[in-house]
Motif scaffolding. Sequence first.
Motif, PDB file in Angstrom:
ATOM      1  N   LEU A   1      -1.863  -4.854  -9.576  1.00 42.16           N
ATOM      2  CA  LEU A   1      -2.314  -4.157  -8.369  1.00 42.16           C
ATOM      3  C   LEU A   1      -2.349  -2.644  -8.566  1.00 42.16           C
ATOM      4  CD1 LEU A   1      -0.338  -6.144  -5.634  1.00 42.16           C
ATOM      5  CD2 LEU A   1      -2.666  -6.549  -6.463  1.00 42.16           C
ATOM      6  N   LEU A   2      -3.430  -2.048  -8.078  1.00 38.21           N
ATOM      7  CA  LEU A   2      -3.607  -0.601  -8.098  1.00 38.21           C
ATOM      8  C   LEU A   2      -4.197  -0.203  -6.750  1.00 38.21           C
ATOM      9  CD1 LEU A   2      -5.367  -0.367 -11.588  1.00 38.21           C
ATOM     10  CD2 LEU A   2      -3.055   0.470 -11.101  1.00 38.21           C
TER      11      LEU A   2
ATOM     12  N   ARG B   1      -5.997   1.729   7.564  1.00 36.79           N
ATOM     13  CA  ARG B   1      -7.428   1.821   7.285  1.00 36.79           C
ATOM     14  C   ARG B   1      -7.820   3.219   6.793  1.00 36.79           C
ATOM     15  NH1 ARG B   1     -11.628  -1.441   8.845  1.00 36.79           N
ATOM     16  NH2 ARG B   1     -13.678  -0.493   8.948  1.00 36.79           N
ATOM     17  N   GLY B   2      -8.658   3.281   5.775  1.00 39.15           N
ATOM     18  CA  GLY B   2      -9.130   4.556   5.264  1.00 39.15           C
ATOM     19  C   GLY B   2      -8.258   5.137   4.175  1.00 39.15           C
ATOM     20  N   SER B   3      -7.188   4.423   3.815  1.00 39.40           N
ATOM     21  CA  SER B   3      -6.268   4.959   2.811  1.00 39.40           C
ATOM     22  C   SER B   3      -6.517   4.358   1.431  1.00 39.40           C
ATOM     23  CB  SER B   3      -4.819   4.701   3.243  1.00 39.40           C
ATOM     24  OG  SER B   3      -4.579   3.311   3.375  1.00 39.40           O
ATOM     25  N   GLY B   4      -7.684   3.751   1.235  1.00 37.82           N
ATOM     26  CA  GLY B   4      -8.006   3.167  -0.056  1.00 37.82           C
ATOM     27  C   GLY B   4      -7.840   1.658  -0.062  1.00 37.82           C
TER      28      GLY B   4
ATOM     29  N   LYS C   1       0.827  -1.208   0.000  1.00 35.79           N
ATOM     30  CA  LYS C   1       0.000   0.000   0.000  1.00 35.79           C
ATOM     31  C   LYS C   1       0.861   1.257   0.000  1.00 35.79           C
ATOM     32  CE  LYS C   1      -4.064   0.331   1.761  1.00 35.79           C
ATOM     33  NZ  LYS C   1      -5.235   0.424   2.647  1.00 35.79           N
ATOM     34  N   GLN C   2       1.937   1.230   0.759  1.00 37.51           N
ATOM     35  CA  GLN C   2       2.833   2.388   0.806  1.00 37.51           C
ATOM     36  C   GLN C   2       3.422   2.675  -0.575  1.00 37.51           C
ATOM     37  OE1 GLN C   2       5.543   1.171   3.924  1.00 37.51           O
ATOM     38  NE2 GLN C   2       4.509   2.429   5.460  1.00 37.51           N
ATOM     39  N   ALA C   3       3.835   1.625  -1.258  1.00 38.18           N
ATOM     40  CA  ALA C   3       4.412   1.790  -2.595  1.00 38.18           C
ATOM     41  C   ALA C   3       3.379   2.325  -3.579  1.00 38.18           C
ATOM     42  CB  ALA C   3       4.975   0.462  -3.086  1.00 38.18           C
ATOM     43  N   LEU C   4       2.159   1.800  -3.513  1.00 36.64           N
ATOM     44  CA  LEU C   4       1.098   2.259  -4.405  1.00 36.64           C
ATOM     45  C   LEU C   4       0.692   3.700  -4.104  1.00 36.64           C
ATOM     46  CD1 LEU C   4      -1.105  -0.963  -4.515  1.00 36.64           C
ATOM     47  CD2 LEU C   4       0.218  -0.003  -6.410  1.00 36.64           C
ATOM     48  N   LEU C   5       0.594   4.027  -2.829  1.00 40.85           N
ATOM     49  CA  LEU C   5       0.274   5.399  -2.427  1.00 40.85           C
ATOM     50  C   LEU C   5       1.301   6.383  -2.989  1.00 40.85           C
ATOM     51  CD1 LEU C   5      -0.779   4.808   1.277  1.00 40.85           C
ATOM     52  CD2 LEU C   5      -2.186   5.979  -0.422  1.00 40.85           C
ATOM     53  N   LYS C   6       2.564   6.010  -2.895  1.00 40.32           N
ATOM     54  CA  LYS C   6       3.637   6.870  -3.397  1.00 40.32           C
ATOM     55  C   LYS C   6       3.559   7.021  -4.908  1.00 40.32           C
ATOM     56  CE  LYS C   6       8.659   7.510  -3.247  1.00 40.32           C
ATOM     57  NZ  LYS C   6       9.953   6.958  -2.749  1.00 40.32           N
TER      58      LYS C   6
END
Length: 222
Positions: free
Chosen positions: A78-79, A41-44, A17-22
Amino acid sequence: KRSFTFKRAIYAHTTVKQALLKMQHNKCCFCETKTKSTAHRGSGDVEHFRPKGGYKQDKQDNLYNLGYYWLAYEWNNLLLSCEPCNSSYKGNLFPLQYPEKRAKNHKDKITEETPLLINPALQNPENYISFSKDVPYAIDDNIYGKTTIEVLNLKRHDLEKERKKVLNEFNKQLNIIGIAKKKIGDKDWQELAEESLTLIYEMALPQAKYSAMIKAALNKTP
């Protein structure tokens, strides 16, 4: 019928998730709504472009229970999307231009598929979707833009409301620049115009929410 159990702890791990968020500038890959800049939680949702557990060609179809199981942990599948785009609208929908060429198992070639949904990791959505004010439309009525807008419900009310706020701010800054042009020599107005230009520039950057809409507005600005 054969079924698979998928470990969310792997494909939705904090590091993933961190990598995708970035990569996605803390934005939903489909609607450009900002998510929280946290991997919790809440970050998509970690979204599978090709659905892992089952798929539908059309909304009214019964779910075909065996999805793209072999791509469940593949990085290229993954997205990160907001919960509404992922769960409320896309879900297991994965329409193809030629359904008969769909890969049914790990031995088939997904390269023979022609998805009707735009994959924002591999395709530039701005080549297919533009905006009339705050309303998205398919450029030249192309099937990929039309399908993506329809499946993700990109004209939904909550998005329209949020896009309007951003577009109103854009128009406000544009108006300031217009006034400043008529007040040549007025230092205060020139400073305001410079601030407005900076704000507009920032609104069109990839990390800004709804930046595709702002870029479309800029392209239509005389």
